[in-house]
Design an enzyme around this catalytic site. Structure first.
Site, PDB file in Angstrom:
ATOM      1  N   ARG A   1      17.544   3.901 -23.960  1.00 24.74           N
ATOM      2  CA  ARG A   1      16.432   4.612 -24.586  1.00 24.74           C
ATOM      3  C   ARG A   1      16.869   5.723 -25.530  1.00 24.74           C
ATOM      4  O   ARG A   1      16.418   5.777 -26.677  1.00 24.74           O
ATOM      5  CB  ARG A   1      15.499   5.185 -23.500  1.00 24.74           C
TER       6      ARG A   1
ATOM      7  N   CYS B   1      17.957  10.493 -21.615  1.00 29.68           N
ATOM      8  CA  CYS B   1      17.483   9.457 -20.690  1.00 29.68           C
ATOM      9  C   CYS B   1      18.426   9.443 -19.483  1.00 29.68           C
ATOM     10  O   CYS B   1      19.060  10.457 -19.188  1.00 29.68           O
ATOM     11  CB  CYS B   1      17.367   8.100 -21.377  1.00 29.68           C
TER      12      CYS B   1
ATOM     13  N   ASP C   1      12.599   2.359 -18.218  1.00 26.30           N
ATOM     14  CA  ASP C   1      13.996   2.042 -18.501  1.00 26.30           C
ATOM     15  C   ASP C   1      14.171   0.529 -18.550  1.00 26.30           C
ATOM     16  O   ASP C   1      13.946  -0.155 -17.565  1.00 26.30           O
ATOM     17  CB  ASP C   1      14.884   2.640 -17.401  1.00 26.30           C
TER      18      ASP C   1
END
Length: 153
Positions: free
Chosen positions: A13, A7, A120
């Protein structure tokens, strides 16, 4: 077999994906697969974000030992499968030599177009982190099943 989740900052994440995927592989009896994570813009050594930490605890997972790592050529070279959270992450992985073994997590999981990329949650409220966790849960079961099917071929 080494799987790498990627990520941006490696604090939300990809750490969540790592602990969730580890649980799914353990449930399948596959302790032989190494799961790691990194970020395209990570600050080495940063802990998991507070939101990620909290939602992981809510489902019985622990991110207290997580430390962020910056994605580099060595991590890409050492991975057998790389799963990214966005197209931008995928592009970066491919530029570092990951072509042919890297995929959007949503694409690898055969998700509908609405689930191809993961937003995100960094800096948002805990509900945003929960939404990310639930999206990961939806995507990681088919990803595990595909990985296990392909590893027996």
């Amino acid at each position: 077999m080494r799987v790498l989740f990627v990520c941006s900052g490696n604090t939300c994440r990809s750490p969540l994906a790592t602990v969730l995927f580890r649980r799914l592989l353990d449930e399948a009896g596959r302790k032989d697969i190494t799961i790691e994570s990194a970020g395209t813009g990570a600050y080495d050594g940063a802990p998991a974000s507070e939101g990620a930490y909290v939602v992981a605890l809510e489902v019985g997972l622990d991110l207290s030992d997580h430390r962020a790592r910056l994605l580099d050529r060595d991590l890409v070279a050492g991975a057998d499968l790389i799963l990214t959270m966005s197209r931008g992450h995928l592009t970066r992985v491919e530029r570092l030599g990951g072509e042919g073994k890297s995929h959007l997590l949503g694409g690898y999981s055969n998700a509908p177009a609405s689930d191809l990329e993961l937003r995100d949650p960094y800096g948002g409220d805990v509900e945003g982190y929960r939404a990310t966790l639930h999206q990961l849960e939806r995507l990681l079961v088919p990803a595990r099943d595909r990985l296990l099917a392909e590893s027996t071929r």
